[in-house]
Design a protein around this motif. Structure first.
Motif, mmCIF file in Angstrom:
data_model
loop_
_atom_site.group_PDB
_atom_site.id
_atom_site.type_symbol
_atom_site.label_atom_id
_atom_site.label_comp_id
_atom_site.label_asym_id
_atom_site.label_seq_id
_atom_site.Cartn_x
_atom_site.Cartn_y
_atom_site.Cartn_z
ATOM 1 N N LEU A 247 11.540 -1.456 -5.317
ATOM 2 C CA LEU A 247 10.842 -0.396 -6.092
ATOM 3 C C LEU A 247 9.517 -0.881 -6.955
ATOM 4 O O LEU A 247 9.922 -1.685 -7.809
ATOM 5 N N ASP A 248 8.668 -0.850 -6.425
ATOM 6 C CA ASP A 248 7.305 -1.062 -7.158
ATOM 7 C C ASP A 248 6.251 -0.492 -6.830
ATOM 8 O O ASP A 248 6.198 0.250 -5.799
ATOM 9 N N HIS A 249 5.236 -0.133 -7.755
ATOM 10 C CA HIS A 249 3.915 0.646 -7.775
ATOM 11 C C HIS A 249 4.880 2.204 -7.338
ATOM 12 O O HIS A 249 4.014 3.041 -6.590
ATOM 13 N N THR A 250 5.746 2.414 -7.937
ATOM 14 C CA THR A 250 6.426 3.816 -7.588
ATOM 15 C C THR A 250 5.671 4.987 -8.012
ATOM 16 O O THR A 250 5.767 6.036 -7.385
ATOM 17 N N ASP A 251 4.677 5.005 -8.837
ATOM 18 C CA ASP A 251 3.832 6.295 -9.120
ATOM 19 C C ASP A 251 2.891 6.483 -8.242
ATOM 20 O O ASP A 251 2.515 7.501 -7.884
ATOM 21 N N ARG A 252 2.415 5.373 -7.285
ATOM 22 C CA ARG A 252 1.674 5.675 -6.132
ATOM 23 C C ARG A 252 2.249 5.630 -4.621
ATOM 24 O O ARG A 252 1.748 6.260 -4.009
ATOM 25 N N LEU A 253 3.416 4.986 -4.647
ATOM 26 C CA LEU A 253 4.155 4.949 -3.401
ATOM 27 C C LEU A 253 5.549 5.768 -3.259
ATOM 28 O O LEU A 253 6.022 5.966 -2.258
ATOM 29 N N GLY A 254 5.947 6.274 -4.340
ATOM 30 C CA GLY A 254 7.166 6.929 -4.423
ATOM 31 C C GLY A 254 8.349 6.187 -5.260
ATOM 32 O O GLY A 254 8.248 4.908 -5.212
ATOM 33 N N ALA A 255 9.166 6.959 -5.493
ATOM 34 C CA ALA A 255 10.161 6.466 -6.362
ATOM 35 C C ALA A 255 11.548 5.991 -5.449
ATOM 36 O O ALA A 255 12.606 5.604 -6.120
ATOM 37 N N THR A 256 11.596 6.185 -4.209
ATOM 38 C CA THR A 256 12.847 5.715 -3.466
ATOM 39 C C THR A 256 12.467 4.742 -2.448
ATOM 40 O O THR A 256 11.288 4.797 -1.933
ATOM 41 N N HIS A 257 13.274 4.189 -1.865
ATOM 42 C CA HIS A 257 13.172 3.270 -0.907
ATOM 43 C C HIS A 257 12.556 4.227 0.489
ATOM 44 O O HIS A 257 12.023 3.709 1.177
ATOM 45 N N GLU A 258 13.161 5.126 0.614
ATOM 46 C CA GLU A 258 12.693 5.898 1.753
ATOM 47 C C GLU A 258 11.303 6.236 1.935
ATOM 48 O O GLU A 258 10.445 6.082 2.471
ATOM 49 N N ALA A 259 10.868 6.856 0.493
ATOM 50 C CA ALA A 259 9.440 7.157 0.337
ATOM 51 C C ALA A 259 8.388 5.863 0.443
ATOM 52 O O ALA A 259 7.334 5.958 1.036
ATOM 53 N N ILE A 260 8.862 4.726 -0.323
ATOM 54 C CA ILE A 260 8.019 3.543 -0.092
ATOM 55 C C ILE A 260 8.114 3.220 1.430
ATOM 56 O O ILE A 260 6.894 2.839 1.878
ATOM 57 N N ALA A 261 9.103 3.090 2.133
ATOM 58 C CA ALA A 261 8.937 2.921 3.506
ATOM 59 C C ALA A 261 8.291 3.522 4.259
ATOM 60 O O ALA A 261 7.237 3.130 5.363
ATOM 61 N N GLY A 262 8.301 4.890 3.814
ATOM 62 C CA GLY A 262 7.436 6.000 4.902
ATOM 63 C C GLY A 262 5.944 5.395 4.692
ATOM 64 O O GLY A 262 5.018 5.429 5.784
ATOM 65 N N GLU A 263 5.589 5.037 3.358
ATOM 66 C CA GLU A 263 4.120 4.814 3.231
ATOM 67 C C GLU A 263 3.559 3.448 3.846
ATOM 68 O O GLU A 263 2.546 3.086 4.532
ATOM 69 N N LYS A 264 4.792 2.442 3.979
ATOM 70 C CA LYS A 264 4.338 0.956 4.368
ATOM 71 C C LYS A 264 4.396 1.114 5.976
ATOM 72 O O LYS A 264 4.014 0.314 6.477
ATOM 73 N N SER A 265 5.261 1.948 6.326
ATOM 74 C CA SER A 265 5.131 2.109 7.963
ATOM 75 C C SER A 265 4.043 2.623 8.443
ATOM 76 O O SER A 265 4.037 2.683 9.890
ATOM 77 N N GLY A 266 3.254 3.125 7.755
ATOM 78 C CA GLY A 266 2.016 3.672 8.411
ATOM 79 C C GLY A 266 1.051 2.399 9.183
ATOM 80 O O GLY A 266 0.012 2.818 9.618
ATOM 81 N N ILE A 267 1.260 1.017 8.628
ATOM 82 C CA ILE A 267 0.626 0.078 9.523
ATOM 83 C C ILE A 267 1.258 0.041 10.991
ATOM 84 O O ILE A 267 0.603 -0.894 11.702
ATOM 85 N N ILE A 268 2.508 0.514 11.227
ATOM 86 C CA ILE A 268 2.839 0.302 12.627
ATOM 87 C C ILE A 268 2.101 1.415 13.615
ATOM 88 O O ILE A 268 2.130 2.371 13.556
#
Length: 523
Positions: A247-268
């Motif tokens: 959990l980091d940059h939660t204000d921009r990437l989301g407050a859960t692991h699922e939300a952050i993973a969704g943003e980061k998976s965009g490079i696949i």
């Protein structure tokens, strides 16, 4: 909690004009310009906030730094030209002000002729370990006689560090030339779009253009933040690497692991290979779903590759790594901590995947001696980097609880400190409490301060949180970083020469960069 009184405006003609630098080995005869420059730097973009005060004297004492951390150009005209480019970049949106879209960078790439499509790429995202992993990937590719371009962020001391060719930052001349070459096209996009291109977007375009101009055989590109809408994501990476997320940059990437993973998976991307470091279960499921959607091949740490064994060694650690093609024994990595061993496994798998090794076929591997040579050459400035002895001073760029926990474990394992003093300057938008709690069992005493970034947390506010975590008797406040370093070194020295005391400076990349410049590399 204590605060040592100090003179905020020391007289340069007094007998002791710069107590802090003098304590660190500086020349008492130098003018104390440090305060002025730090005040000025607080108004600049954090990415360009590097202390210049006393740098000439400090560099002369420490000797030339390694090639991966360049200094200011010695030629005054070249230095002035670089400063002009830095000032123009600083006038744009900084990396902390975002409009989540790739529209502007895509428009610029179109005008430039899509330089990012001139070479294959390995694209890296995650929360922690991205830069170290990128450096390891680069070292492996270089050892295999491939010409590399590497783009990482943020920088430790110089903005030119962000763009590397053949394992070394591009020269100031080439940095300026690249900027001036694309500047007219940047202005064209600025005029067409609602918002001007940001600092990071322009730097990303510069990197892609420099790589195409070189030309490189492969680009190793680290995202700035997230993935899906990150400026680097106009790239179609043949291999997508996702280092551990937290959990980091939660204000921009989301407050859960699922939300952050969704943003980061965009490079696949379609038909790519994705190399996954160990992840929280809920994050891994999101990443695997994305891989299925785009027909990507998946390699998972702990399944298809991983760390077989590791043991602490002098100056680093000795590893046995299982890659996609087989095992590699006797790999020396000159970096500390279990997290770096896992980064090494990820880097190895990424390079194997890039070269088409794996997929259950264990008849083909990389040359073991080449792998050993590559990993033995790896450096990662500001990542558990020893910059001084007697007492030992270590720098680490951890800036979130996950990074702090990894750093704390690594320090406990690799250094035999009987008394460790922490120096912390952190950004106000971070989980400071979680960060401090990770270090509480490790630090005997803590000196809180600030770096020169306008995002830096006020030292008194930081101290208030620190007191709740450490108690008032273990916390000291020093508003200036140079004074904080002096205070921490003094506390360590009070333990005696043979007591095993040390200092760990941490909290942000900016803090580490400024401390690195002040202290030099006296190893």
């Amino acid at each position: 909690m204590s605060e040592r009184p100090r003179n905020d405006d020391p007289d340069p003609n007094s007998d002791d004009p710069f107590e802090a630098l003098s304590a660190l080995g500086g020349d008492p005869g130098e003018e104390d310009a440090f305060g002025e420059i730090v005040d000025a730097e607080t108004e600049r973009d954090p990415d360009l906030a590097v202390i210049e005060a006393g740098s000439r004297t400090l560099r002369a004492q420490a000797g030339p730094p390694p090639s991966d951390v360049p200094t200011r150009p010695e030629d005054p005209e070249l230095d002035q030209a670089l400063r002009e480019v830095e000032a123009e970049l600083a006038g744009r949106w900084g990396e902390t002000k975002l409009d989540p879209s790739v529209q502007r960078i895509a428009a610029l790439m179109d005008i430039l002729g899509s330089p990012q499509r001139a070479y294959p790429a390995i694209h890296i995202t995650g929360t922690n370990g991205k830069t170290s992993t990128a450096r390891m990937i680069e070292a492996l590719l270089t050892a295999l006689d491939l010409r590399t371009g590497r783009y990482t962020s943020p920088h430790v001391q110089s903005v030119t560090e962000r763009i590397s060719l053949d394992g070394a930052p591009i020269s100031a001349e080439r940095f300026i030339e690249t900027y001036r070459d694309i500047q007219p096209y940047v202005q064209m996009v600025d005029e067409r779009e609602e918002y001007r291109l940001s600092f990071f977007e322009v730097l990303t375009a510069m990197a892609y253009a420099a790589f195409a101009d070189a030309p490189v055989d492969v680009a190793v590109v680290e995202v700035g933040m997230g993935g899906r809408w990150d400026a680097t994501n106009v790239l179609d990476g043949d291999v997508a690497v996702i280092t551990p997320i937290s959990l980091d940059h939660t204000d921009r990437l989301g407050a859960t692991h699922e939300a952050i993973a969704g943003e980061k998976s965009g490079i696949i991307k379609q038909d790519a290979t994705v190399v996954l470091a160990q992840q929280p279960v809920e994050a891994a499921s999101v990443m695997l779903k994305r891989a299925v959607e785009v027909d990507a091949t998946v390699a998972r740490e702990g399944m298809e590759f991983g760390v077989v064994s590791r043991e602490v060694a002098v100056g680093g650690q000795l590893l046995t790594l299982r890659g996609l093609g087989g095992e590699y024994e006797g790999v020396f990595l000159p970096l500390y901590g279990a997290h770096q061993a896992h980064n090494a496994a990820v880097a190895l798998a990424a390079v194997e995947a890039f070269l088409g090794i794996g997929g259950g076929d264990h008849t083909r591997t990389l040359d073991a001696d080449t792998v050993r040579t590559a990993f033995a050459s790896v450096s990662s400035p500001g990542r558990l980097e020893v910059v001084r002895k007697s007492p030992t001073v270590v720098l680490d760029a951890a800036h979130n609880p996950g990074g702090a926990r990894a750093a704390a474990e690594a320090v406990s394992e690799a250094f035999d400190f009987s008394h460790l003093v922490g120096v912390v300057a952190a950004s106000a938008d971070k989980d400071v409490r979680g960060f401090l709690e990770a270090f509480e069992p490790l630090f005997a005493e803590l000196v809180v301060t600030r770096n020169s970034s306008h995002r830096a947390m006020d030292p008194d506010e930081l101290a208030a949180v620190a007191v709740e975590v450490f108690g008032p008797d273990r916390v000291q406040v020093e508003p200036r970083l140079d004074d904080a370093l002096e205070a921490a070194i003094t506390l360590a020295e009070e333990e005696g020469e043979y007591a095993g005391a040390g200092v760990l400076v941490t909290g942000s990349v900016i803090t580490v960069g400024e401390a690195r410049l002040l202290l030099g590399r006296n190893t």
